[in-house]
Design a protein around this motif. Sequence first.
Motif: not given
Length: 94
Positions: A55-58, A65-75
């Motif tokens: 939605q943000l990119e569209t 700029l979108w940056e993952y700091l942590e990618q799951g599995p829980d958070v």
Amino acid sequence: MTDAQTIHAEAPHIDVRTIHPIERHPRIFGTLSALTPGDAMLITSDHEPRPLHYQLETAFPGKFLWEYLEQGPDVWRIQITRQDSGCDCCCGSH
């Protein structure tokens, strides 16, 4: 303290796990619209926020700029940084 740590310490933070689902995107987009170029916000979620990223990119291609700091599995933790100062006229509709 590094620049990234400074941004994290000062950035607005929304933990969507504590917000009713219908209120999440409006609150996030309201916060994003208040950012000035170079400012960032943090989001914490209990699921992959892929629909928000899409939605943000569209709606605002190249503005954030979108940056993952942590990618799951829980958070998942994401830092979103404002890149430019163009019009945010679409934010109110989210």
